[in-house]
Design a protein around this motif. Structure first.
Motif, PDB file in Angstrom:
ATOM      1  N   ILE A  93       0.881  -1.162   0.000  1.00  0.00           N
ATOM      2  CA  ILE A  93       0.000   0.000   0.000  1.00  0.00           C
ATOM      3  C   ILE A  93       0.919   1.212   0.000  1.00  0.00           C
ATOM      4  N   SER A  94       0.897   1.958  -1.077  1.00  0.00           N
ATOM      5  CA  SER A  94       1.809   3.075  -1.283  1.00  0.00           C
ATOM      6  C   SER A  94       1.071   4.404  -1.129  1.00  0.00           C
ATOM      7  N   VAL A  95       1.640   5.305  -0.336  1.00  0.00           N
ATOM      8  CA  VAL A  95       1.034   6.629  -0.200  1.00  0.00           C
ATOM      9  C   VAL A  95       1.003   7.306  -1.568  1.00  0.00           C
ATOM     10  N   LYS A  96       2.067   7.184  -2.324  1.00  0.00           N
ATOM     11  CA  LYS A  96       2.153   7.840  -3.638  1.00  0.00           C
ATOM     12  C   LYS A  96       1.075   7.351  -4.606  1.00  0.00           C
ATOM     13  N   THR A  97       0.882   6.042  -4.701  1.00  0.00           N
ATOM     14  CA  THR A  97      -0.055   5.507  -5.692  1.00  0.00           C
ATOM     15  C   THR A  97      -1.469   5.342  -5.170  1.00  0.00           C
ATOM     16  N   ASP A  98      -1.611   5.030  -3.901  1.00  0.00           N
ATOM     17  CA  ASP A  98      -2.928   4.660  -3.392  1.00  0.00           C
ATOM     18  C   ASP A  98      -3.697   5.793  -2.716  1.00  0.00           C
ATOM     19  N   TRP A  99      -3.050   6.897  -2.398  1.00  0.00           N
ATOM     20  CA  TRP A  99      -3.766   8.010  -1.758  1.00  0.00           C
ATOM     21  C   TRP A  99      -4.906   8.493  -2.648  1.00  0.00           C
ATOM     22  N   GLN A 100      -4.644   8.619  -3.940  1.00  0.00           N
ATOM     23  CA  GLN A 100      -5.668   9.029  -4.917  1.00  0.00           C
ATOM     24  C   GLN A 100      -6.023   7.893  -5.870  1.00  0.00           C
ATOM     25  N   GLY A 101      -5.628   6.669  -5.543  1.00  0.00           N
ATOM     26  CA  GLY A 101      -5.836   5.518  -6.420  1.00  0.00           C
ATOM     27  C   GLY A 101      -7.295   5.123  -6.547  1.00  0.00           C
ATOM     28  N   LYS A 102      -7.524   4.127  -7.376  1.00  0.00           N
ATOM     29  CA  LYS A 102      -8.886   3.667  -7.683  1.00  0.00           C
ATOM     30  C   LYS A 102      -9.472   2.764  -6.609  1.00  0.00           C
ATOM     31  N   ASP A 103      -8.626   2.096  -5.829  1.00  0.00           N
ATOM     32  CA  ASP A 103      -9.098   1.145  -4.828  1.00  0.00           C
ATOM     33  C   ASP A 103      -9.571   1.890  -3.573  1.00  0.00           C
TER      34      ASP A 103
ATOM     35  N   ILE B 138      -1.832  10.842  17.714  1.00  0.00           N
ATOM     36  CA  ILE B 138      -0.657  10.389  18.454  1.00  0.00           C
ATOM     37  C   ILE B 138       0.506  11.365  18.329  1.00  0.00           C
ATOM     38  N   PHE B 139       0.781  11.803  17.100  1.00  0.00           N
ATOM     39  CA  PHE B 139       1.911  12.700  16.845  1.00  0.00           C
ATOM     40  C   PHE B 139       1.453  14.148  16.903  1.00  0.00           C
ATOM     41  N   ARG B 140       2.374  15.050  17.189  1.00  0.00           N
ATOM     42  CA  ARG B 140       2.022  16.479  17.235  1.00  0.00           C
ATOM     43  C   ARG B 140       1.814  17.026  15.834  1.00  0.00           C
ATOM     44  N   VAL B 141       2.581  16.533  14.867  1.00  0.00           N
ATOM     45  CA  VAL B 141       2.431  16.959  13.476  1.00  0.00           C
ATOM     46  C   VAL B 141       2.283  15.715  12.607  1.00  0.00           C
ATOM     47  N   THR B 142       1.264  15.715  11.768  1.00  0.00           N
ATOM     48  CA  THR B 142       1.065  14.679  10.760  1.00  0.00           C
ATOM     49  C   THR B 142       0.745  15.383   9.454  1.00  0.00           C
ATOM     50  N   LEU B 143       1.571  15.145   8.449  1.00  0.00           N
ATOM     51  CA  LEU B 143       1.364  15.743   7.133  1.00  0.00           C
ATOM     52  C   LEU B 143       1.213  14.623   6.114  1.00  0.00           C
ATOM     53  N   SER B 144       0.244  14.772   5.221  1.00  0.00           N
ATOM     54  CA  SER B 144      -0.059  13.769   4.207  1.00  0.00           C
ATOM     55  C   SER B 144      -0.080  14.441   2.834  1.00  0.00           C
ATOM     56  N   PRO B 145      -0.418  13.709   1.781  1.00  0.00           N
ATOM     57  CA  PRO B 145      -0.535  14.351   0.471  1.00  0.00           C
ATOM     58  C   PRO B 145      -1.554  15.496   0.444  1.00  0.00           C
ATOM     59  N   ASP B 146      -2.479  15.539   1.389  1.00  0.00           N
ATOM     60  CA  ASP B 146      -3.429  16.657   1.457  1.00  0.00           C
ATOM     61  C   ASP B 146      -2.761  17.962   1.873  1.00  0.00           C
ATOM     62  N   TYR B 147      -1.552  17.893   2.425  1.00  0.00           N
ATOM     63  CA  TYR B 147      -0.871  19.100   2.910  1.00  0.00           C
ATOM     64  C   TYR B 147      -0.279  19.919   1.771  1.00  0.00           C
ATOM     65  N   ASN B 148       0.624  19.315   1.005  1.00  0.00           N
ATOM     66  CA  ASN B 148       1.219  20.027  -0.130  1.00  0.00           C
ATOM     67  C   ASN B 148       1.892  19.032  -1.071  1.00  0.00           C
ATOM     68  N   ALA B 149       2.376  19.535  -2.199  1.00  0.00           N
ATOM     69  CA  ALA B 149       2.982  18.678  -3.219  1.00  0.00           C
ATOM     70  C   ALA B 149       4.241  17.975  -2.709  1.00  0.00           C
ATOM     71  N   ALA B 150       4.959  18.593  -1.781  1.00  0.00           N
ATOM     72  CA  ALA B 150       6.174  17.982  -1.255  1.00  0.00           C
ATOM     73  C   ALA B 150       5.878  16.687  -0.482  1.00  0.00           C
ATOM     74  N   HIS B 151       4.637  16.508  -0.052  1.00  0.00           N
ATOM     75  CA  HIS B 151       4.240  15.314   0.706  1.00  0.00           C
ATOM     76  C   HIS B 151       3.347  14.393  -0.122  1.00  0.00           C
ATOM     77  N   HIS B 152       3.437  14.469  -1.443  1.00  0.00           N
ATOM     78  CA  HIS B 152       2.584  13.671  -2.328  1.00  0.00           C
ATOM     79  C   HIS B 152       2.835  12.171  -2.218  1.00  0.00           C
ATOM     80  N   ASP B 153       3.997  11.797  -1.671  1.00  0.00           N
ATOM     81  CA  ASP B 153       4.347  10.379  -1.666  1.00  0.00           C
ATOM     82  C   ASP B 153       4.641   9.807  -0.279  1.00  0.00           C
ATOM     83  N   HIS B 154       4.340  10.575   0.783  1.00  0.00           N
ATOM     84  CA  HIS B 154       4.648  10.051   2.124  1.00  0.00           C
ATOM     85  C   HIS B 154       3.842  10.765   3.205  1.00  0.00           C
ATOM     86  N   PHE B 155       3.813  10.116   4.359  1.00  0.00           N
ATOM     87  CA  PHE B 155       3.328  10.743   5.583  1.00  0.00           C
ATOM     88  C   PHE B 155       4.547  11.257   6.333  1.00  0.00           C
ATOM     89  N   HIS B 156       4.464  12.463   6.834  1.00  0.00           N
ATOM     90  CA  HIS B 156       5.479  13.002   7.736  1.00  0.00           C
ATOM     91  C   HIS B 156       4.827  13.074   9.102  1.00  0.00           C
TER      92      HIS B 156
END
Length: 173
Positions: A118-128, A145-163
């Protein structure tokens, strides 16, 4: 389940202090290899203790979500590291990134015991829809749980991962 009792399943050892001439590094941290809910790929990660505890708690939640949404447990957590002596957003000046202190972790995906990735890059906006729901629920659990959580919804720099990090800021996006 008793989290304190089950913490023995969290595979980590004390990390040697990393003191650098700059502000980067740490005095107390753990080398985290994974837990009964999955190993880290490509390998271990140095994490300051609050981040390591958060990672342990979150991986338990993500494993339950994987079973609920996808019918399989976690095998590996794909990541691109925790420590990098750098400023925020790769800038040459300004605030230091939480990565500079091994207090942030970037996760790119989750490998399941049944072999699916399950890939953040492919599956965040994927068909499944199940994969998308799993990733959004994993992000939402991270926000608790974490103080900061950034996902692809945050910006283009996070299109492929969770920070995720345990820094002084608060954000869930």
């Amino acid at each position: 389940m008793d989290m304190a009792r089950d913490a023995a399943a969290f595979n980590s050892i004390p990390a040697d202090p990393k003191i650098t001439p700059s502000v980067c590094g740490w005095e107390t941290a753990r080398v985290v290899y994974g837990s009964d809910n999955g190993t880290l790929k490509p390998g271990e990660a140095n994490m300051q203790c609050p981040l390591a505890v958060g990672a342990y708690m979150w991986l338990r939640e993500v494993n339950a979500l994987a079973q609920k949404h996808l019918g399989s447990e976690l095998k590996k957590i794909h990541h691109v590291g925790t420590y990098s002596c750098r400023r925020q957003n790769g800038n040459s000046s300004g605030q230091w990134s939480e990565h500079a202190f091994a207090n942030a972790w970037d996760i790119t995906g989750f490998e399941l015991k049944d072999g699916r990735l399950i890939s953040v890059k492919t599956d965040w906006q994927g068909k499944d829809k199940k994969r998308r729901k799993f990733l959004r629920d994993a992000r939402n659990k991270a926000c608790k749980i974490f103080r900061v959580t950034l996902s692809p919804d945050y910006n283009a720099a996070h299109h492929d991962h969770f920070h995720v990090d345990m820094g002084p800021s608060n954000a869930c996006r």
